[in-house]
Design a protein around this motif. Sequence first.
Motif, PDB file in Angstrom:
ATOM      1  N   ILE A 140      15.856 -20.387 -19.860  1.00 56.85           N
ATOM      2  CA  ILE A 140      15.339 -19.074 -20.276  1.00 56.85           C
ATOM      3  C   ILE A 140      13.816 -19.123 -20.351  1.00 56.85           C
ATOM      4  N   VAL A 141      13.158 -18.168 -19.722  1.00 59.88           N
ATOM      5  CA  VAL A 141      11.693 -18.059 -19.801  1.00 59.88           C
ATOM      6  C   VAL A 141      11.331 -16.686 -20.363  1.00 59.88           C
ATOM      7  N   PRO A 142      11.064 -16.593 -21.677  1.00 60.77           N
ATOM      8  CA  PRO A 142      10.649 -15.316 -22.244  1.00 60.77           C
ATOM      9  C   PRO A 142       9.195 -15.053 -21.871  1.00 60.77           C
ATOM     10  N   LEU A 143       8.953 -13.976 -21.152  1.00 57.03           N
ATOM     11  CA  LEU A 143       7.583 -13.701 -20.706  1.00 57.03           C
ATOM     12  C   LEU A 143       7.417 -12.216 -20.423  1.00 57.03           C
ATOM     13  N   THR A 191      12.649  -9.409 -23.045  1.00 60.73           N
ATOM     14  CA  THR A 191      13.473  -9.235 -24.252  1.00 60.73           C
ATOM     15  C   THR A 191      14.430 -10.424 -24.385  1.00 60.73           C
ATOM     16  N   VAL A 192      14.098 -11.319 -25.323  1.00 60.31           N
ATOM     17  CA  VAL A 192      14.812 -12.596 -25.429  1.00 60.31           C
ATOM     18  C   VAL A 192      16.304 -12.402 -25.698  1.00 60.31           C
ATOM     19  N   SER A 193      16.656 -11.430 -26.569  1.00 61.17           N
ATOM     20  CA  SER A 193      18.074 -11.234 -26.902  1.00 61.17           C
ATOM     21  C   SER A 193      18.897 -10.907 -25.652  1.00 61.17           C
ATOM     22  N   LYS A 194      18.325 -10.153 -24.740  1.00 62.33           N
ATOM     23  CA  LYS A 194      19.047  -9.814 -23.499  1.00 62.33           C
ATOM     24  C   LYS A 194      19.224 -11.052 -22.626  1.00 62.33           C
ATOM     25  N   LEU A 195      18.171 -11.887 -22.557  1.00 62.61           N
ATOM     26  CA  LEU A 195      18.262 -13.113 -21.751  1.00 62.61           C
ATOM     27  C   LEU A 195      19.318 -14.046 -22.333  1.00 62.61           C
ATOM     28  N   GLU A 196      19.373 -14.089 -23.683  1.00 68.91           N
ATOM     29  CA  GLU A 196      20.355 -14.954 -24.345  1.00 68.91           C
ATOM     30  C   GLU A 196      21.778 -14.506 -24.057  1.00 68.91           C
ATOM     31  N   SER A 197      22.004 -13.197 -23.992  1.00 73.83           N
ATOM     32  CA  SER A 197      23.384 -12.777 -23.719  1.00 73.83           C
ATOM     33  C   SER A 197      23.774 -13.050 -22.267  1.00 73.83           C
ATOM     34  N   VAL A 198      22.806 -13.001 -21.345  1.00 76.61           N
ATOM     35  CA  VAL A 198      23.104 -13.387 -19.956  1.00 76.61           C
ATOM     36  C   VAL A 198      23.391 -14.896 -19.892  1.00 76.61           C
TER      37      VAL A 198
END
Length: 246
Positions: free
Chosen positions: A68-71, A47-54
């Motif tokens: 960030i690696v969205p996968l 979930t990209v939005s969660k990675l972005e907030s981290v």
Amino acid sequence: EMHNNNVEKYDLQEKVILVTGAGDGIGKEAALTFAKAGATVILLGRTVSKLESVYDAIVAAGGAEPAIVPLDMKGATYSHYEGMCATIIEQFGRLDGLLHNASLLGVLSPFEHIDHGNWHDLMQVNVTAQFLMTQALMPALKKAKHASIVFTSSGVGRKGRAFWGPYAVSKFATEGLVQVMADEYEGSSIRINAINPGATRTAMRARAYPAEDRNKLKTPEDLMPTYLYLMSDASLDVNGQSLNAQ
Ligand code: NDP
């Protein structure tokens, strides 16, 4: 404060560490904690939005800029992981730490009701994807002076329990992979261990035990000394262990 003391005790300066499932729960806390201890973290998750907030929280706290690696590990193939390895070597030169944290809980059910698709997806994410990712990342791990691979186990990965079906079996497989790899890489620059978090206040735990009082559970933050220890040079001679974080 205990958490901060431990961040100071375990220095991760100059370390590049990949965390899977870094957007939520224990993985999110581990990524924030590793960054606070000086590491450059690679945030992998679906979930990209969660990675972005981290990512934002790490940068706001003055940490090194993360990647960030969205996968989605359910659909990822070996070539995705090979590409990841090439990018990591190109950007950072090596990989010092790999935390396999992401996993699926699936549906708890009696043996005769275990859904076949659920079984397959769970084995794919919790076992096969972790094997493929680790194998593909070996060239980057070998470039580190010392590399630490940490898998995530569970109490039901050591003693089976009714209704925990594929999740429990997948965690036994994790314990097995740690033992096989640790024996094989003993004496090398790469060490392989597991952590059993124990009951922890996350979304996964709430799905497994919807009726319990969450406030009585340990938080991801409470577990971090064990995660920091295994990622830091304090654990250089620790290999093939399955540690309890609580
Ligand atoms: P959560 O479900 O809260 O977080 C798991 C993270 O992994 C999420 O960010 C999730 O992404 C990510 N993830 C799941 N599937 C995939 C996938 N297919 N591809 C990429 N990322 C994925 O779990 P916890 O933090 O509770 O658990 C972390 C680890 O600890 C797990 O291995 C779990 O089995 C283990 N554990 C946890 C215990 C507990 O009490 N919490 C006890 C024992 C073991 P998204 O945010 O998009 O859903």
